[in-house]
Enzyme design. Structure first.
Site, PDB file in Angstrom:
ATOM      1  N   ASP A   6       0.864  -1.190   0.000  1.00 13.61           N
ATOM      2  CA  ASP A   6       0.000   0.000   0.000  1.00 13.61           C
ATOM      3  C   ASP A   6       0.893   1.230   0.000  1.00 13.61           C
ATOM      4  OD1 ASP A   6      -1.867   2.014   0.483  1.00 13.61           O
ATOM      5  OD2 ASP A   6      -1.872   1.641   2.648  1.00 13.61           O
ATOM      6  N   GLY A   8       1.244   4.996   0.198  1.00 18.20           N
ATOM      7  CA  GLY A   8       0.571   6.227   0.597  1.00 18.20           C
ATOM      8  C   GLY A   8       1.478   7.430   0.417  1.00 18.20           C
ATOM      9  N   ASN A   9       0.957   8.600   0.736  1.00 17.13           N
ATOM     10  CA  ASN A   9       1.754   9.818   0.586  1.00 17.13           C
ATOM     11  C   ASN A   9       2.874   9.913   1.614  1.00 17.13           C
ATOM     12  OD1 ASN A   9       0.414  11.510  -1.579  1.00 17.13           O
ATOM     13  ND2 ASN A   9      -1.343  11.020  -0.304  1.00 17.13           N
ATOM     14  N   THR A  10       2.696   9.284   2.768  1.00 16.80           N
ATOM     15  CA  THR A  10       3.692   9.359   3.831  1.00 16.80           C
ATOM     16  C   THR A  10       4.428   8.040   4.021  1.00 16.80           C
ATOM     17  OG1 THR A  10       2.305  10.979   4.982  1.00 16.80           O
ATOM     18  CG2 THR A  10       4.071   9.942   6.253  1.00 16.80           C
ATOM     19  N   VAL A  13       3.162   0.633   3.206  1.00 17.97           N
ATOM     20  CA  VAL A  13       2.892  -0.519   4.062  1.00 17.97           C
ATOM     21  C   VAL A  13       3.128  -1.785   3.246  1.00 17.97           C
ATOM     22  CG1 VAL A  13       1.192  -1.710   5.477  1.00 17.97           C
ATOM     23  CG2 VAL A  13       1.217   0.789   5.395  1.00 17.97           C
ATOM     24  N   ASP A 109      -6.881   3.321  -2.675  1.00 10.16           N
ATOM     25  CA  ASP A 109      -6.864   2.947  -1.257  1.00 10.16           C
ATOM     26  C   ASP A 109      -8.275   2.911  -0.680  1.00 10.16           C
ATOM     27  OD1 ASP A 109      -6.983   5.738  -1.620  1.00 10.16           O
ATOM     28  OD2 ASP A 109      -6.033   6.150   0.296  1.00 10.16           O
ATOM     29  N   ASP A 129     -10.566   6.232   7.587  1.00  8.87           N
ATOM     30  CA  ASP A 129      -9.143   5.932   7.373  1.00  8.87           C
ATOM     31  C   ASP A 129      -8.325   7.172   7.740  1.00  8.87           C
ATOM     32  OD1 ASP A 129      -6.595   5.256   6.470  1.00  8.87           O
ATOM     33  OD2 ASP A 129      -7.354   4.160   4.745  1.00  8.87           O
ATOM     34  N   THR A 132      -2.560  10.566   5.950  1.00  8.25           N
ATOM     35  CA  THR A 132      -2.212  11.932   5.572  1.00  8.25           C
ATOM     36  C   THR A 132      -3.475  12.781   5.486  1.00  8.25           C
ATOM     37  OG1 THR A 132      -0.328  11.064   4.324  1.00  8.25           O
ATOM     38  CG2 THR A 132      -0.968  13.343   3.901  1.00  8.25           C
TER      39      THR A 132
END
Length: 254
Positions: A6, A8-10, A13, A109, A129, A132
């Protein structure tokens, strides 16, 4: 066994999943400047730490909200011979009927969260969720994704507050002892944690008012543990929701 990622912007995972469930979950920083080889080394190191041989990985699936990292992660997996790498997007079957104005704009996501929640929880369900951004996704009783809500994330809002003011310091994401703060730091903690928790409670209430019925609610995301326990509503947390959804989608596209 598959490897699910996964992006993500930060954070990124990474999890390994077999027929019995999730074997491990790890996190990497989402660095847009890293190369395929750098990510390949990191991913291979994670597998070695958990004593999982790359030869046991039969396939992979990637969910990404960072387009420039999607191909990089796919290439990284292929560098150590992971085959059948699927990317959640057009052409990938999810089993979810998306009934929003522009289905193609739905974040992968959010879709994956919804697929997992619809499979594991009573409908209708609201998925909160906390990453970010803090997002709310709504799946109705017909297993249709009907829309959602996007708020600035807990850390995103705090960082903006600190950057835009001269005298407010950076603080830890933890609740103060009392709602009414007696110093600057406790006032900020109260606003960030209790304020966000209150927003979540009220958004759920308003969603149920609009739907004219009660909903199951489940929370996930890296920042859920910091906020959800302070909501007035008792909301179960499922930190592995997205990985579960990736496994479901992978199996649908074998």
């Amino acid at each position: 066994m598959i490897i699910a990622i996964d992006v993500g912007n930060t954070n990124i995972v990474v999890g390994c999943i077999d027929a019995k469930g999730i074997i491990f979950v790890e996190r990497l920083s989402a660095n847009r400047h890293r190369t395929e080889m750098e990510y390949a080394i990191s991913l291979k190191s994670i597998l070695e730490l958990h004593e999982v041989s790359p030869k046991r990985i039969e396939g992979g699936i990637i969910c990404s909200v960072v387009p420039e990292l999607t191909a990089v992660l796919k290439g990284a997996l292929e560098k150590f011979s992971v085959e059948n790498v699927k990317v959640v997007g057009p052409g990938v079957k999810s089993g979810m009927n998306i009934v929003i104005d522009q289905p193609a704009q739905l974040g992968s996501d959010l879709l994956v969260d919804a697929v997992a929640a619809a499979a594991e929880y009573p409908l209708p369900v609201v998925i909160v969720d906390l990453g970010t951004a803090t997002t709310f996704s709504v799946v109705n009783e017909k297993k249709q994704y009907i829309g959602g809500i996007v708020l600035p994330g807990v850390r995103t809002g705090l960082d903006s507050l600190v950057e835009q003011t001269s005298l407010l310091p950076q603080i830890a994401l933890e609740a103060p002892r009392n709602l009414i703060g007696r110093n600057t730091i406790d006032c900020m903690k109260s606003g960030v944690i209790f304020g966000h928790a209150s927003a979540i409670d009220n958004m759920i209430r308003r969603i149920e008012l609009e739907l004219k019925r009660s909903c199951t609610v489940v929370a996930t995301g890296a920042l859920a543990e910091a906020v959800i326990p302070h909501c007035e509503r008792k909301i179960p947390m499922d930190p592995d929701l997205l990985l579960k959804g990736l496994k479901i989608i992978y199996d649908k596209n074998r």
